[in-house]
Design an enzyme around this catalytic site. Structure first.
Site, PDB file in Angstrom:
ATOM      1  N   ASP A 170       1.750  -4.749   8.624  1.00  0.00           N
ATOM      2  CA  ASP A 170       0.539  -3.921   8.497  1.00  0.00           C
ATOM      3  C   ASP A 170      -0.858  -4.850   8.358  1.00  0.00           C
ATOM      4  O   ASP A 170      -0.695  -5.757   7.385  1.00  0.00           O
ATOM      5  CB  ASP A 170       0.550  -3.051   7.218  1.00  0.00           C
ATOM      6  N   TYR A 172     -11.179   1.394  10.685  1.00  0.00           N
ATOM      7  CA  TYR A 172     -12.270   1.558  10.061  1.00  0.00           C
ATOM      8  C   TYR A 172     -12.597   0.550   8.962  1.00  0.00           C
ATOM      9  O   TYR A 172     -13.735   0.835   8.069  1.00  0.00           O
ATOM     10  CB  TYR A 172     -12.294   3.106   9.097  1.00  0.00           C
ATOM     11  N   LYS A 173     -11.954  -0.347   8.776  1.00  0.00           N
ATOM     12  CA  LYS A 173     -12.141  -1.488   7.697  1.00  0.00           C
ATOM     13  C   LYS A 173     -13.112  -2.560   8.287  1.00  0.00           C
ATOM     14  O   LYS A 173     -14.243  -2.390   8.739  1.00  0.00           O
ATOM     15  CB  LYS A 173     -10.923  -1.754   7.248  1.00  0.00           C
ATOM     16  N   PHE A 186       0.959  -1.051  -0.002  1.00  0.00           N
ATOM     17  CA  PHE A 186       0.019   0.196   0.039  1.00  0.00           C
ATOM     18  C   PHE A 186       0.896   1.357  -0.063  1.00  0.00           C
ATOM     19  O   PHE A 186       1.696   1.400   0.774  1.00  0.00           O
ATOM     20  CB  PHE A 186      -0.923   0.094   1.338  1.00  0.00           C
ATOM     21  N   ARG A 224     -12.445  -4.492  -7.070  1.00  0.00           N
ATOM     22  CA  ARG A 224     -12.114  -5.246  -5.812  1.00  0.00           C
ATOM     23  C   ARG A 224     -13.610  -5.235  -5.184  1.00  0.00           C
ATOM     24  O   ARG A 224     -14.335  -4.278  -4.695  1.00  0.00           O
ATOM     25  CB  ARG A 224     -11.364  -4.096  -4.814  1.00  0.00           C
TER      26      ARG A 224
HETATM   27  C1  LIG Z   1      -2.537  -1.698   3.836  1.00  0.00           C
HETATM   28  C2  LIG Z   1      -2.957  -0.424   4.475  1.00  0.00           C
HETATM   29  N1  LIG Z   1      -2.108   0.062   5.273  1.00  0.00           N
HETATM   30  C3  LIG Z   1      -2.504   1.526   5.634  1.00  0.00           C
HETATM   31  C4  LIG Z   1      -3.659   2.141   5.048  1.00  0.00           C
HETATM   32  C5  LIG Z   1      -4.250   3.399   5.347  1.00  0.00           C
HETATM   33  O1  LIG Z   1      -3.640   4.144   6.709  1.00  0.00           O
HETATM   34  P1  LIG Z   1      -4.455   5.407   7.088  1.00  0.00           P
HETATM   35  O2  LIG Z   1      -5.382   5.031   8.129  1.00  0.00           O
HETATM   36  O3  LIG Z   1      -3.050   5.861   7.988  1.00  0.00           O
HETATM   37  O4  LIG Z   1      -4.944   6.350   6.248  1.00  0.00           O
HETATM   38  C6  LIG Z   1      -4.676   1.504   4.042  1.00  0.00           C
HETATM   39  C7  LIG Z   1      -5.765   2.144   3.624  1.00  0.00           C
HETATM   40  O5  LIG Z   1      -6.626   1.679   2.808  1.00  0.00           O
HETATM   41  C8  LIG Z   1      -4.313   0.309   3.836  1.00  0.00           C
HETATM   42  O6  LIG Z   1      -4.901  -0.366   2.995  1.00  0.00           O
END
Ligand SMILES: Cc1ncc(COP(=O)(O)O)c(C=O)c1O
Length: 402
Positions: A200, A225-226, A131, A373
């Site tokens: 992550d 938030y996911k 990402f 997706r």
């Molecule tokens: C793998 C991954 N890491 C990090 C993030 C986003 O991080 P942040 O909450 O800092 O915007 C996302 C967002 O979709 C993601 O898919």
């Protein structure tokens, strides 16, 4: 789906919904009528209880109790309390996870702390195709600390590890393809090279069973938030293995101080993972996140995973059968053990297809240049939704191919 399985028709999908041990969870969420929501891996839907909880926090705790709430209503402890619950979801040791800041900021803290723990090693390894924020943050940390970022192809990660590497950082589930790495194997490989492992878990927490303690992971971060349904911009989380609780953190704010309310002129880090806190807790966002995390904790994670795998297989089988010859190709791994909770398809007109699907109430997302997706969220999705989504996809793809 085996060759002699019964056809996947409406009756078959309805029977699966009837027998679904997670079916009752859907009623806990406020989902609009007529929408098939396949984007809970990007923004989880609204739990009904969030509204009432936020009303209480705003009306009573903030409105009536005012500043007394930091203690009286436990506002001060929210990062540890919500983090502790997330820790249970991800197989972390107790008191090793905090909920705070964004995933990006937490990744910055974890990578900088990892570099500090491996003096003399100046390389961060990550995956090409990770990402973007992960790569940007790794590059930023490297530039700040005189290190460099080495990007490897997903199948060549182990080969990129050598004695110069301080940290390997990977997304457990890739945001575009849904490919899921073997956490135990890659963590072992990082350790064998003398490096630390930073995962992550944005697309894993709440979606797949995790065992951070069992895999001896060093640091992990993820989104609220996911799959945790914490709401737009919900705080992320940071896991620090107990053996690294003494590590220096790069952002030394007052909330990470041993005694924030002593207002001492000099910084003295708190014991444990609390030293990774920086500023004032985001009370409203943490209260909302806690509701989503409580729902996730009340579900059996093995049942969540089993339903997700079954849904992905059905979805792929329906696409193969109903969308044959329409230019769609599976972009996620076929093997369930190498796939997170999403199915991605490739099509040269993916953007137009997704716009048309969303107009029909089938909400997934488009990732340029050619990825469709579809997130599979077992707590809210019905098997029947898969039939509706793939029927709409076939219609739209046919219309746009013609
Ligand atoms: C793998 C991954 N890491 C990090 C993030 C986003 O991080 P942040 O909450 O800092 O915007 C996302 C967002 O979709 C993601 O898919």
């Amino acid at each position: 789906v085996s060759d002699n399985a019964p056809p996947i028709d409406k009756a078959c999908l309805a029977a699966l919904d009837e027998a679904d041990p997670l079916a009752s969870f859907r009623a806990l969420f406020d989902l609009p009528e007529g929408v098939v929501y396949l984007d809970g891996n990007s923004l989880g839907p609204l739990p009904k209880a969030t509204r009432a909880r936020l009303d209480e926090v705003i009306g009573r705790e903030w409105g009536r109790d005012l500043i007394r709430s930091w203690e009286a209503n436990g506002w001060m402890d929210l990062p540890q309390r919500v983090g502790g619950k997330i820790g249970r979801l991800i197989g972390a040791e107790p008191d090793s996870t905090i909920a705070c800041d964004s995933t990006s900021v937490n990744l910055f803290k974890a990578l900088a702390a990892a570099l500090g723990l491996r003096p003399g090693r100046r390389v961060i390894v990550s995956e090409r195709g990770n990402f973007p924020t992960d790569l940007y943050v790794a590059e930023g940390v490297a530039a700040l600390l005189g290190a460099e970022l080495r990007q490897a192809e997903p199948d060549a990660i182990e080969a990129a590890l050598d004695g110069s590497v301080a940290a390997l950082t990977l997304s457990h589930v890739n945001y575009r393809s849904g490919r899921m790495h073997d956490m135990a194997r890659l963590t072992r490989a990082a350790h064998a090279a003398g490096a630390l492992m930073v995962w992550d878990l944005a697309h894993s927490a709440g979606a797949v069973p995790l065992d951070l303690a069992g895999c001896a992971v060093d640091f992990a971060v993820g989104c609220g938030y996911k799959f945790l349904n914490g709401g737009p911009g919900a705080p992320g989380f940071l896991y620090v293995a107990p053996r690294h609780h003494g590590a220096a953190m790069p952002l030394t704010g007052w909330m990470g101080h041993a005694e924030p309310f002593a207002f001492a002129p000099a910084y003295r880090p708190a014991e444990g993972v609390a030293r990774a806190l920086v500023g004032t807790p985001q009370v409203l966002s943490l209260a909302a996140l806690e509701v989503g995390v409580d729902i996730a904790l009340s579900a059996e994670m093995d049942a969540v995973r089993a339903k997700s795998v079954r849904m992905a297989e059905l979805f792929a089988a329906l696409v193969e059968r109903d969308c044959a010859g329409l230019g769609l190709a599976l972009a996620s791994p076929r093997d369930a053990s190498a796939r997170g909770s999403q199915v991605c398809l490739r099509h040269k007109r993916a953007g137009a297809i997704m716009r048309a699907l969303i107009e029909r109430g089938v909400i997934g997302d488009f990732r340029p240049p050619d990825i469709l997706r579809f997130g599979l969220t077992p707590l809210t999705l019905r098997y029947a939704d898969l039939g509706a989504a793939t029927a709409a996809l076939a219609e739209v793809a046919r219309a746009l191919s013609g």
